[in-house]
Write an enzyme that holds these catalytic residues in place. Structure first.
Site, PDB file in Angstrom:
ATOM      1  N   GLY A 241       0.820  -1.202   0.000  1.00  0.00           N
ATOM      2  CA  GLY A 241       0.000   0.000   0.000  1.00  0.00           C
ATOM      3  C   GLY A 241       0.851   1.247   0.000  1.00  0.00           C
ATOM      4  O   GLY A 241       0.605   2.185  -0.751  1.00  0.00           O
TER       5      GLY A 241
ATOM      6  N   GLU B 126       7.228   3.630   4.292  1.00  0.00           N
ATOM      7  CA  GLU B 126       7.540   4.760   5.165  1.00  0.00           C
ATOM      8  C   GLU B 126       8.964   5.263   5.070  1.00  0.00           C
ATOM      9  O   GLU B 126       9.446   5.911   6.004  1.00  0.00           O
ATOM     10  CB  GLU B 126       7.258   4.366   6.620  1.00  0.00           C
ATOM     11  N   ASN B 127       9.682   5.019   3.980  1.00  0.00           N
ATOM     12  CA  ASN B 127      11.072   5.460   3.865  1.00  0.00           C
ATOM     13  C   ASN B 127      11.263   6.856   4.467  1.00  0.00           C
ATOM     14  O   ASN B 127      10.508   7.771   4.188  1.00  0.00           O
ATOM     15  CB  ASN B 127      11.496   5.523   2.392  1.00  0.00           C
TER      16      ASN B 127
ATOM     17  N   HIS C 149      -0.575   6.502   8.824  1.00  0.00           N
ATOM     18  CA  HIS C 149       0.215   5.326   9.205  1.00  0.00           C
ATOM     19  C   HIS C 149       1.682   5.515   8.821  1.00  0.00           C
ATOM     20  O   HIS C 149       2.584   5.307   9.638  1.00  0.00           O
ATOM     21  CB  HIS C 149      -0.361   4.088   8.525  1.00  0.00           C
ATOM     22  N   GLU C 150       1.919   5.910   7.574  1.00  0.00           N
ATOM     23  CA  GLU C 150       3.299   6.049   7.114  1.00  0.00           C
ATOM     24  C   GLU C 150       3.990   7.211   7.824  1.00  0.00           C
ATOM     25  O   GLU C 150       5.182   7.124   8.131  1.00  0.00           O
ATOM     26  CB  GLU C 150       3.347   6.232   5.591  1.00  0.00           C
TER      27      GLU C 150
ATOM     28  N   GLU D  99       4.938  -2.437  13.030  1.00  0.00           N
ATOM     29  CA  GLU D  99       3.674  -2.458  12.295  1.00  0.00           C
ATOM     30  C   GLU D  99       2.458  -2.573  13.207  1.00  0.00           C
ATOM     31  O   GLU D  99       1.474  -1.861  13.024  1.00  0.00           O
ATOM     32  CB  GLU D  99       3.682  -3.583  11.258  1.00  0.00           C
TER      33      GLU D  99
END
Length: 888
Positions: A272, A275-276, A308-309, A331
């Site tokens: 989806g 998150e880098n 979330h990210e 997570e």
């Protein structure tokens, strides 16, 4: 490492118990990319030192690497010849290295040929990366593990016409042009990070820019990069990002630390979003939205995923995982954080129902199948297979239970300690739990079983009322079924939130025997730690009805033996909105299971008037939230019903559920029409809780009305399809019409594609609607759509929309008695295994629970699993799922 037992030639298994610290650490990574779609050259300059914590005295240097062409190696400036190192399919070994040194590695890779979409790959002319979990090893040779944390400087060089935008993690420190039509950009990330958080994007992109001022007064530049035609679809994601930044400051005291935060939308993406650090890469479907192209569900999901990210900046990036067995550390915790964010911004009750529906439908099912595993697995062959609902969603429930045990204030104290103590470190689940213990002076050693034991615990609850003593006692027995590798389970520590309702449906004040504190609470959290335990409430004048597991306080199944009358009482009166909804679902399930038995016995089906009355009363209740009404009047899904059956009878479940919907449609036809009309609106689209609730209730009514199969109702659906001013109402009407063999179905489907064929995200919805149709020739139609110009088997979103939706979301057609659905899935898995093993492995899971079905279907499903395993050169991803599915 060890080979899989019983399969000496199979892939190696990695065990948690075998963890050892890395032999070498990389303090600084300097990467230079010469970008080209078919031949990108990478020069990696690594500052390396021996790790004193590694047990071996003079270990060789091993660097992971896959599908790379090694061009040169230089150690302390001196080139190494082939006699000084070893290369194999898994990486590069240099046997003799000093304690500290500089290593320069030059490699070449082919992004255009990378259909697995791991590492550096080409997506429609854009170069981008996906490095979690183990993709960085496809970019350069490196110790590709999360406990090797480094500072990165990245220089990107590319053709200015092809790649006018050059992005990487951190802050842009320099940029320039060359005389040959090329340009370059240098990015520097001051934060220590593991290789899985590295990111690169190069392509023809435009950006929407905004800014955010943190609570301490720092200005942060916000940019969302998209292709030109999607520029108008960024507003919602940008708003969501700023909402998330503010919420994290106010709720957790966490500020963003870089000068810039970037999001890039990518069409070809296995996940989806990612998150880098400072450069989030998103699947386009999870970031792009406008009222005419995105539904309420899309807007809601985008808000949640963007948050979330962003939340990962602290729970995952600044504090990361020591190893991949700790995946739920980031997570599960971050899913909990985004759930709370969404609940605060929207309807808390509806959000909780949505989350529990996912858990019960998918995670509980995983717990009863061959892929069952603890929230922290103890082994894996391919880590990509453990990005599961157990690690994510059950992991979030485990974090929520800690909050239920220590309270919100105590939980904040625990997270403050965790973040401050471990900032810049790679840690374990024990470190997280220890911070909670120390901040709250609580002991959670037994609670750790939630991380280490698989399966869904079952609570059997018996009640006892003593009228003379005016006491009410709950006798609770906990158990957990065997799961692969864990035949016996020790008792869990389970927080069970309980309320008691009097004869009028009001909450009683609760006083526990032996508890000297005054009984001022109307909900008490009971700590269940033993196999059998009893809790007595005093001062109870009449036999109450217990409301158990309020707010779904623990991911367990509760067996109460409540009859329909007690469930109907809770459905009508429970003050806990989740439990009110849940009582209605249990009441519906009781009736469904009885009707299934009657159907199997070929007895006539009749729906009880009491249930119809309860439906009518809920539908017309003006005091209830419309979104909650829509949830309450949605019958349990076919998948969830199947989980309640010892042997899944596909046809009986489908027919009985359809019978119930049709009966309710006719019995409440006037009421459905009344509520449908009362919730119409000519206002322009707005994404807010009130408007979402109105649309969800209105479309629920339309769905029931169409079950009458009257032409007037089909006309009404077509009118909504044509006149809707937003995608939510348009798609609702289209998806309902797709279930009926009527001329309007084809008219609407053709019109929809003609209008939206230029928009890939909308086309994916069009594919999914057709794949989910309950009409009997759906499989043949899906096969035809695979030849359509709109479909590409190389695009994960298209595969999920068409193949994935049919196999995982259309039980009546996928589980056809002739096995044609299973044959179809086997065909697609074998083709995809060579293209994108991650996506292929996820599809295989639709066959993993074959033992739940009748003997004929078991044989047909098993044949496909064996056929898949017979493929020469099968990927580790698919091998692990298929082989585990066949284990006895």
């Amino acid at each position: 490492m060890a080979d899989l037992a019983g399969n000496p030639s199979g892939p190696n298994v990695v065990y948690l118990k075998d963890y050892t610290p890395p032999a070498y650490l990389i303090d600084n990574v300097n990467l230079h990319f010469d970008l080209d779609a078919s031949a990108t050259q990478v020069r990696a300059t690594l500052t390396v030192r021996r790790n004193a914590e590694h047990p071996e005295a003079n270990p060789p240097l091993f660097l992971d690497g896959q599908q790379l062409e090694l061009l040169s190696l230089r150690l302390e400036g001196e080139p190494l010849d082939e006699a000084q190192y070893r290369l194999d399919e898994e990486g590069l070994t240099i046997p003799d290295v000093p304690e500290q040194f500089e290593l320069i590695i030059e490699t070449r890779t082919n992004p255009a040929a990378n259909t697995a979409l791991e590492g550096l790959y080409d997506s429609g002319g854009m170069l981008c990366t996906q490095c979690e979990a183990q993709g960085f090893r496809r970019i350069t040779y490196f110790p590709d593990r999360p406990d090797v944390m480094s500072c990165y400087t990245v220089t990107l060089v590319g053709d200015k016409a092809k790649y006018p935008v050059l992005l990487s993690n951190g802050n842009l420190v320099e940029a320039g042009e060359t005389d040959d039509g090329r340009h370059w950009a240098r990015w520097e990330d001051p934060s220590l990070k593991p290789s899985y958080l590295f990111a690169l994007v190069a392509g023809q992109l435009v950006c929407q820019e905004d800014a955010y001022t943190t609570l301490s007064g720092r200005e942060v530049v916000l940019r969302i990069y998209v292709e030109e035609e999607n520029r108008h679809k960024c507003d919602h994601a940008m708003t969501s990002l700023k909402q998330a930044m503010r919420w994290d400051e106010e709720t957790y005291g966490r500020e963003y630390d870089l000068d810039i935060y970037m999001i890039v939308a990518v069409n070809d993406f296995n996940m989806g979003a990612m998150e880098n650090k400072g450069l989030n890469i998103f699947n386009s479907s999870c970031v792009l939205a406008s009222p005419e192209t995105a539904t309420d569900h899309d807007f809601y999901n985008i808000q949640s995923i963007v948050a979330h990210e962003y939340f990962h900046n602290w729970s995952g990036n600044r504090v990361t995982c020591r190893d991949w067995f700790q995946l739920s550390l980031k997570e599960g915790f971050t899913v909990f954080r985004d759930q709370e964010f969404s609940a605060d911004l929207n309807s808390r009750a509806v959000k909780r129902i949505d989350d529990v529906n996912i858990l019960r439908t998918h995670q509980f099912a995983q717990d009863t199948g061959p892929m069952a595993h603890p929230v922290r697995p103890d082994r894996y062959m391919e880590i990509s297979n453990f990005y599961t609902v157990t690690v994510y969603n059950k992991g979030a429930e485990v974090v929520r239970m800690i909050m239920n045990l220590v309270g919100r204030e105590g939980f904040r104290k625990g997270t403050d300690l965790y973040f401050s103590r471990h900032d810049g470190q790679a840690v374990t689940i024990e470190d997280f739990v220890r911070a909670m213990e120390e901040a709250n002076h609580i002991e959670l050693s037994q609670f750790m079983r939630w991380y280490n034991q698989a399966g869904t615990p079952v609570l059997k609850v018996d009640e006892e009322y003593d009228e003379q003593a005016q006491t009410y006692t709950l006798h609770i027995e906990q158990s957990c079924p065997p799961t692969p590798g864990q035949p016996e389970k020790q008792p869990f520590h389970i927080p069970l939130a309980v309320g008691l309702l009097d004869m009028q449906g009001d909450d009683l004040l609760l006083q526990l025997a032996g508890d000297n504190a005054p009984g001022e609470a109307r909900t008490r959290v009971l700590s269940i730690t033993e196999a059998r335990q009893s809790f007595t409430f005093t001062g109870i004048n009449h036999r109450p009805v217990a409301s158990l597991g309020r707010g779904f306080s623990a991911p367990v199944k509760i067996q109460t033996g409540y009859d329909d009358e007690q469930l109907a009482f809770l459905f009508a009166h429970d003050s806990d909105e989740f439990n009110r909804w849940d009582a209605g679902q249990k009441l519906a399930m009781n009736i469904l299971l009885r009707l299934i038995e009657q159907f199997q016995q070929k007895k006539p089906l009749m729906l009880d008037d009491t249930f119809i009355h309860a439906f009518r009363k809920t539908l017309l209740n003006p005091r209830l939230d419309k979104a909650l009404i829509a949830q309450a009047l949605s019958l349990p899904s076919e998948g969830y019903i199947a989980d309640q059956c010892e042997v899944v009878d596909v046809e009986a479940i489908f027919e009985v559920r359809h019978f119930m919907r049709q009966t309710l449609a006719f019995e409440l036809k006037d009421e459905w029409l009344q509520i449908y009309e009362a919730n119409s609106s000519d206002n322009s689209y707005a994404f807010n809780a009130e408007e979402m609730a109105r649309r969800s209730l209105r479309n629920l009514c339309l769905g029931y009305l169409l079950e009458t199969e009257e032409q007037a109702m089909f006309d009404r659906a077509m009118q909504q399809y044509r006149e809707a001013n937003n995608m939510t109402d348009t798609l609702a009407a289209l998806s309902m019409l797709a279930n009926y063999a009527i001329p309007e179905r084809q008219q609407a489907l053709e019109d929809f594609y003609r209008k939206w064929q230029h928009d890939q995200q909308v086309v994916e919805k069009w594919l999914a609607i057709q794949a989910g149709s309950r009409l009997p020739r759906t499989l043949q139609h899906v096969r035809q759509l695979m030849q359509h110009e709109a479909f590409s088997i190389k695009n994960p979103n298209k595969v999920r929309a068409l193949i994935g939706r049919f196999c995982a979301g259309n039980p009546i057609n996928f589980h056809a008695g002739d096995g044609s659905g299973y044959q179809f899935l086997g065909d697609q898995v074998l083709e995809l295994d060579s293209l994108n093993p991650q996506i292929a492995a996820r599809l295989v899971q639709s066959l993993s629970r074959w033992k739940r079905y009748d003997e004929k279907r078991q044989t047909l499903m098993k044949q496909q699993l064996e056929r898949i395993l017979d493929k020469e050169g099968l990927s580790k991803d698919v091998y692990e799922v298929a082989s585990k599915s066949l284990e006895t």
